[in-house]
Design an enzyme around this catalytic site. Structure first.
Site, PDB file in Angstrom:
ATOM      1  N   TRP A   1       0.822  -1.187   0.000  1.00 34.21           N
ATOM      2  CA  TRP A   1       0.000   0.000   0.000  1.00 34.21           C
ATOM      3  C   TRP A   1       0.861   1.244   0.000  1.00 34.21           C
ATOM      4  O   TRP A   1       2.009   1.223   0.458  1.00 34.21           O
ATOM      5  CB  TRP A   1      -0.898  -0.001   1.219  1.00 34.21           C
ATOM      6  CG  TRP A   1      -1.830  -1.169   1.317  1.00 34.21           C
ATOM      7  CD1 TRP A   1      -2.629  -1.688   0.310  1.00 34.21           C
ATOM      8  CD2 TRP A   1      -2.083  -1.971   2.461  1.00 34.21           C
ATOM      9  NE1 TRP A   1      -3.369  -2.750   0.756  1.00 34.21           N
ATOM     10  CE2 TRP A   1      -3.046  -2.949   2.090  1.00 34.21           C
ATOM     11  CE3 TRP A   1      -1.590  -1.975   3.771  1.00 34.21           C
ATOM     12  CZ2 TRP A   1      -3.530  -3.899   2.968  1.00 34.21           C
ATOM     13  CZ3 TRP A   1      -2.066  -2.914   4.648  1.00 34.21           C
ATOM     14  CH2 TRP A   1      -3.029  -3.860   4.248  1.00 34.21           C
TER      15      TRP A   1
ATOM     16  N   ILE B   1       2.470   2.569   3.366  1.00 31.23           N
ATOM     17  CA  ILE B   1       3.447   1.730   4.067  1.00 31.23           C
ATOM     18  C   ILE B   1       4.515   1.230   3.105  1.00 31.23           C
ATOM     19  O   ILE B   1       5.682   1.606   3.177  1.00 31.23           O
ATOM     20  CB  ILE B   1       2.749   0.546   4.763  1.00 31.23           C
ATOM     21  CG1 ILE B   1       1.768   1.062   5.827  1.00 31.23           C
ATOM     22  CG2 ILE B   1       3.772  -0.391   5.411  1.00 31.23           C
ATOM     23  CD1 ILE B   1       0.933  -0.023   6.491  1.00 31.23           C
ATOM     24  N   CYS B   2       4.102   0.363   2.195  1.00 33.58           N
ATOM     25  CA  CYS B   2       5.070  -0.334   1.349  1.00 33.58           C
ATOM     26  C   CYS B   2       5.671   0.542   0.267  1.00 33.58           C
ATOM     27  O   CYS B   2       6.698   0.185  -0.315  1.00 33.58           O
ATOM     28  CB  CYS B   2       4.414  -1.568   0.727  1.00 33.58           C
ATOM     29  SG  CYS B   2       3.890  -2.771   1.960  1.00 33.58           S
ATOM     30  N   LEU B   3       5.049   1.691  -0.004  1.00 30.14           N
ATOM     31  CA  LEU B   3       5.670   2.663  -0.911  1.00 30.14           C
ATOM     32  C   LEU B   3       6.408   3.733  -0.121  1.00 30.14           C
ATOM     33  O   LEU B   3       7.565   4.032  -0.411  1.00 30.14           O
ATOM     34  CB  LEU B   3       4.616   3.301  -1.812  1.00 30.14           C
ATOM     35  CG  LEU B   3       5.147   4.254  -2.895  1.00 30.14           C
ATOM     36  CD1 LEU B   3       6.122   3.557  -3.827  1.00 30.14           C
ATOM     37  CD2 LEU B   3       4.000   4.874  -3.685  1.00 30.14           C
TER      38      LEU B   3
END
Length: 222
Positions: free
Chosen positions: A122, A125-127
């Site tokens: 997402w 978070i992950c970006l």
């Protein structure tokens, strides 16, 4: 040259634009579990856009790194994306922050390129995590917002604001395609660009297909 100077220089001028020779693409966690709680975008649009982005990178020879997180629970990379790079095994990790996995960072370093284009699920978070860390290590980071998504519209938008404040450059996947093509006189890639537009470009693809039909009709009539 300091990192601050490099980052400042990258914001304006011709050198701020992406080219096939200085870019690397990092696609993070486009997996079923991540899509299950995606509410900032219509999920099918993110699927469409990230596949279009991947095809663009492949066309222009931009090295592309695929990653997943605990895929044994979160699922394998979506099929349409994996099909663009059928021989490539995504880097499967446990770190939430992709940039803390040395295999990913080493893969980026191996390309020798400083302009890192990222998309992820997402966004918040992950970006955001790898983008902020990579910026701090001197990379020029471009975030593809419509090939990414968050658990809410607010989560996505706040993450984009946070990354922009840190120095990231927001883009859409078609903007990436346009910068890599840059000149219609580069005819070797034009037919494939047209195919990508027709497959993933929405209204632009429909209009292009109609134009091609008209041109074919005129040629046939001649």
């Amino acid at each position: 040259m300091t990192t601050d100077t490099l980052t400042t220089m990258s914001k304006t001028g011709l050198q701020a634009l992406l080219t096939p020779k200085d870019s690397v693409l990092l696609l993070i966690d486009h997996q079923p579990f991540q899509f299950a709680n995606l509410h900032s975008h219509e999920p099918t649009m993110v699927v469409n856009n990230v596949i279009g982005l991947a095809k663009t990178a492949k066309l222009f020879g931009v090295p592309t790194i695929l990653t997943t997180v605990v895929e044994e629970r979160g699922g394998f990379l979506i099929k349409g994306l994996q099909d663009v790079f059928p021989e490539q095994k995504p880097i499967n990790r446990t770190f939430i922050n992709t940039w803390e996995d040395s295999r990913v960072v080493d893969a980026v370093k191996k390309t020798g390129r400083k302009k890192v284009v990222m998309a992820a699920l997402w966004t918040e978070i992950c970006l955001a995590m790898p983008v902020i860390q990579a910026l701090g290590e001197g990379y020029e980071v471009y975030i593809v917002t419509d090939a990414s998504g968050g658990v809410t519209v607010e989560a996505h938008e706040m993450a984009v604001r946070r990354m922009v404040q840190a120095g990231a450059v927001p883009m859409t996947w078609i903007a990436v395609l346009g910068e890599l093509q840059r000149d219609w006189a580069r005819e070797s890639t034009v037919p494939a660009v047209g195919e990508i537009f027709q497959q993933h470009g929405g209204g632009t693809g429909v209009a292009l297909a109609w134009e091609m039909q008209l041109l074919a009709g005129k040629t046939g009539g001649a």
